[in-house]
Design a protein around this motif. Structure first.
Motif, PDB file in Angstrom:
ATOM      1  N   HIS A 100       4.769  86.261  -5.151  1.00 42.30           N
ATOM      2  CA  HIS A 100       5.493  85.441  -4.493  1.00 42.30           C
ATOM      3  C   HIS A 100       5.779  86.067  -3.094  1.00 42.30           C
ATOM      4  O   HIS A 100       5.926  85.123  -2.107  1.00 42.30           O
ATOM      5  CB  HIS A 100       6.975  85.431  -5.047  1.00 42.30           C
ATOM      6  N   TYR A 101       5.900  87.159  -3.021  1.00 40.40           N
ATOM      7  CA  TYR A 101       6.153  87.789  -1.513  1.00 40.40           C
ATOM      8  C   TYR A 101       4.961  87.690  -0.721  1.00 40.40           C
ATOM      9  O   TYR A 101       4.854  87.132   0.366  1.00 40.40           O
ATOM     10  CB  TYR A 101       6.330  89.170  -1.657  1.00 40.40           C
ATOM     11  N   SER A 122       2.566  85.365  -0.976  1.00 42.87           N
ATOM     12  CA  SER A 122       2.431  83.857  -0.658  1.00 42.87           C
ATOM     13  C   SER A 122       3.835  83.445  -0.063  1.00 42.87           C
ATOM     14  O   SER A 122       3.761  82.293   0.347  1.00 42.87           O
ATOM     15  CB  SER A 122       2.120  82.953  -1.859  1.00 42.87           C
ATOM     16  N   GLY A 137       6.431  82.777  -1.329  1.00 46.76           N
ATOM     17  CA  GLY A 137       7.050  81.445  -1.764  1.00 46.76           C
ATOM     18  C   GLY A 137       6.187  80.255  -2.278  1.00 46.76           C
ATOM     19  O   GLY A 137       6.802  79.584  -3.090  1.00 46.76           O
TER      20      GLY A 137
END
Lengths: 416, 339
Positions: free
Chosen positions: B117-118, B120, B122
């Motif tokens: 997540h980090y 990309s 989010g």
């Protein structure tokens, strides 16, 4: 001496001395091993699929022939020239202090463009960190790679929009992620459809190197892919070197032969031949889309530059090896072919060069103009749902920063 | 696709009933799979067998082999392919058979799952739940009784939670599955068969909250997972000596919700933190540090900890001594009170 002999321990006498010549270790191949086609077979051995000789001559192959138009060939030449130019600029920008590191692609253009051009928009690709050519084919502009190497981001493109996962630095991890994604494609009913739905079939291709084949995740990926019939093509670029370690430090057998142990086909293709790389990739992806996956492609190629700009390849390999591979340069091979067969003229080559110059200029300027990420970026998107711990640390840190006399000073471009 | 609302579950979950933790977890997965066709369950022996603890019993029969996957025996494979499935839009719930078997999957959890997540920013969400039966007390061989939760709480990007009772098991697992973040879900295996009344119409606490399980005024016990029952037993025993111990179930280990603990300590002035895991650099260290920062002027005694020892988990004939029990907890309370 039979191949089995190499894996059989030699008997030792009471004093611990072997009664025959000591068995070769995998790091020091015997002459027989070399002849049998492990590595120093600079031609890649008898099973190598090739459609374009190093001299640029078109040859046929009974299983993997392909019809390509002159326009397609010119397009792949353009792809390779442009991405090579971006790659060289990346190296130069690191030397000039603009990038922290660059990971050179030099020598692997044909493998990556051949595979990348075989992918369809609906397919998914999972790269390692050297896949600038694959990124190019997925529509990720070379400038979008710069943040990773300048240290402004960990990957700037959207994997869902581009069909390209983010660069994966831990060796081999992506093979499992790709296999899971491919399982999802199958569970979604996007594999093996016939008739009208066939054009919507999907596959996944995952890129990794010869060094990665020693990782457990690559093994597990192949086990999972085979038992779930996942539509994944394992695309191994054997560039002969895992930083300083040669392929025989990773394997006793040619890498493509490992597929047999998992129960799926393995093909060794000339990775410096863009035509063969595309033909084999198209075939493999089609097989996967039709439900006949997984498959392994070993693209036999050569890392013509160092592992990264932090590496010094002269410490572990001889220059004559590089010179031998320069004679098989993937770009030059296609250029000669285009000219010899009159599929392109000098104007076309000049036009591609001009485009490459433009790309280089744009690439460099983009790098110079990249804004410094603000300190808030340290804390952004750690979680989908904001963490109170991270939020508190962010607020404290920004408060702390605001206490300095030059708080709010615009540092944009200060790295220049 | 139905919106994941916790009310729209089958009839089994609308009436009050007595359930175990194992049953609550099973009902939670069943409810989540009924609500959302993208929820799937995967792990070793979880399909036909129903899991070595039978927590997934009957799920494969009812939801099919493509939603309840008996996987090859490889934990990195379980986590690594779950990440890919999550990228494809699925919500995998992975079972790691025993705490001590999670380490082959540690690389995928730390290098990919927690950072996707980090990395990309989010664009890529990986809503993967990893269920881990943890802790000792079952007389098992090596690698079957460990408490590795602190290792995961140390990793940014992961949520780490632990349920202590059947009601939380039922709700927290559903909330973990609904979360868009990866969640390490630690299940107190020796408490799997503890019973409680579940009234599904009572709304649950949020996943990230701690909860006061028993009010008190003499001292505060903060704990989680299998030690919640131990601390409640200790509080009952202390009552005979006239001590009213407040017991807080941390529930969420990352992020920690320490406000209820701090509130409690401001009233009691004394805190004992209890966990089965080794003490050094652990959840209990973190709680002690932060409460000391938050409640410095309220504390009448140093924050004390009762943990397993900083040794590998011992052979099972010795585990009774290794595991914090009622007496060790009360001994710490006494030391706090007489400081």
């Amino acid at each position: 001496m039979s191949p089995e002999h190499w894996t059989r321990p030699s008997r030792a006498d009471a004093h611990g001395h072997a009664d025959t010549a000591p068995a070769a270790t995998s790091a020091t191949p015997t002459r027989e091993q070399v002849i049998a086609g492990l590595r120093a077979t600079s031609e890649g051995g008898a099973d190598l699929v090739q459609l374009l000789t190093p001299e640029g001559q078109r040859v046929t192959h009974p299983d993997f022939d392909i019809d390509v138009s002159a326009e397609q060939l010119r397009g792949m030449y353009r792809d390779m020239v442009l991405i090579r130019r971006a790659d060289r600029e990346g190296n130069a920008l690191q030397r000039q202090g603009q990038l922290g590191i660059w990971v050179p692609l030099l020598g692997q253009e044909a493998a990556q463009i051949g595979a990348g051009r075989a992918l369809r928009p609906q397919d998914m690709a999972f790269p390692s960190y050297r896949e600038h050519g694959v990124a190019w084919c997925r529509g990720v502009d070379p400038t979008e790679l710069l943040g990773i190497f300048r240290g402004t981001d960990h990957g700037s493109w959207d994997p869902h929009e581009t069909g390209l996962g983010l660069y994966t630095i831990v060796i081999g991890n992506q093979c499992l992620n790709a296999t899971g994604y491919a399982m999802g494609q199958k569970f979604d009913g996007k594999v093996g459809n016939s008739d009208g739905d066939a054009s919507e079939n999907e596959a996944t291709m995952v890129f990794f190197g010869d060094g990665a084949t020693s990782q457990g995740d690559v093994h597990e990926g192949m086990v999972w892919a085979s038992v779930y019939d996942a539509p994944v093509v394992f695309f191994c670029q054997n560039n002969q070197w895992a930083i300083s370690e040669p392929t025989e430090r990773q394997s006793r057998v040619p890498l493509y032969e490992r597929a047999r142990g998992y129960g799926f086909p393995g093909i060794r293709v000339d990775g410096n031949d863009v035509l063969a790389s595309m033909a084999v990739s198209q075939w493999a992806l089609d097989e996967a889309r039709h439900g006949n996956g997984p498959l392994l492609i070993e693209a036999f190629t050569y890392r013509m530059d160092a592992h990264t700009t932090s590496d010094d390849a002269t410490r572990y390999r001889m220059d004559d090896e590089l010179q031998a591979w320069k004679l098989k340069d993937p770009v030059e091979r296609l250029r000669v072919h285009l000219l010899r067969e009159e599929l392109a003229d000098q104007d076309f080559l000049d036009e591609v060069e001009r485009e490459a110059d433009e790309l280089a200029t744009r690439f460099r300027q983009f790098c110079f103009d990249m804004p410094e990420p603000p300190p808030e970026r340290i804390f952004s998107a750690v979680y989908a749902e904001e963490s109170p711990v991270v939020a508190a640390q962010r607020d404290d840190y920004l408060q702390y920063l605001s206490g300095f006399a030059d708080a709010g000073h615009d540092t944009e471009g200060s790295v220049r | 696709m139905a919106a994941p609302t916790v009310e729209s579950t089958g009839s089994e979950t609308t009436r009050t009933q007595t359930i175990t933790i194992a049953k609550g977890l099973n009902m939670a997965m069943r409810a989540a799979m009924e609500r959302d066709p993208r929820v799937m369950v995967m792990g070793e022996d979880i399909g036909r067998l129903g899991g070595v603890f039978r927590v997934t019993d009957g799920l494969q029969k009812d939801f099919g082999e493509h939603r309840v996957l008996d996987t090859p025996l490889a934990e990195s494979g379980i986590v690594g392919t779950a990440i890919g499935l999550a990228m494809r839009g699925y919500r995998p719930v992975c079972e790691i058979q025993f705490d001590g078997f999670i380490f082959p999957g540690f690389d995928q959890i730390v290098s990919q799952l927690s950072k996707m997540h980090y990395r990309s920013q989010g664009r890529v969400k990986v809503p993967v739940v990893i269920r881990v039966p943890f802790g000792g007390g079952i007389g098992a061989v090596e690698h079957h009784s460990e408490s590795p939760e602190s290792l995961f709480a140390h990793v940014a990007g992961l949520k780490v939670v632990s349920c202590s009772n059947p009601v939380d098991a039922y709700w927290m697992l559903q909330q973990a599955i609904d979360s868009d973040d990866p969640v390490l879900f630690f299940e107190p295996k020796r408490r799997y068969w503890e019973k409680a009344e579940l009234d599904p119409t009572t709304p649950p606490l949020s996943l990230g909250s701690s909860a006061v399980m028993r009010p008190g005024t003499t001292a505060t016990l903060a704990t989680y997972g299998p030690m919640v029952k131990t601390c409640l037993d200790a509080a009952n025993a202390a009552e005979e000596d006239g001590h009213e111990l407040e017991v807080v179930d941390l529930r969420s280990l990352s992020p920690l919700d320490l406000e209820p603990v701090a509130d409690s300590v401001r009233r009691t002035g004394r805190l004992v933190v209890v966990s089965e895991s080794p003490a050094e650099s652990s959840i209990t260290s973190e709680v002690a540090t932060r409460i000391q920062q938050e409640c410095f002027y309220s504390l009448e005694a140093p924050v004390l900890r009762v943990n397993g020892f900083d040794t590998p988990y011992p052979p099972s004939r010795l585990e009774e001594g290794y595991l914090p029990d009622l007496d060790r907890v009360l001994d710490a309370v006494d030391r706090s009170l007489t400081y």
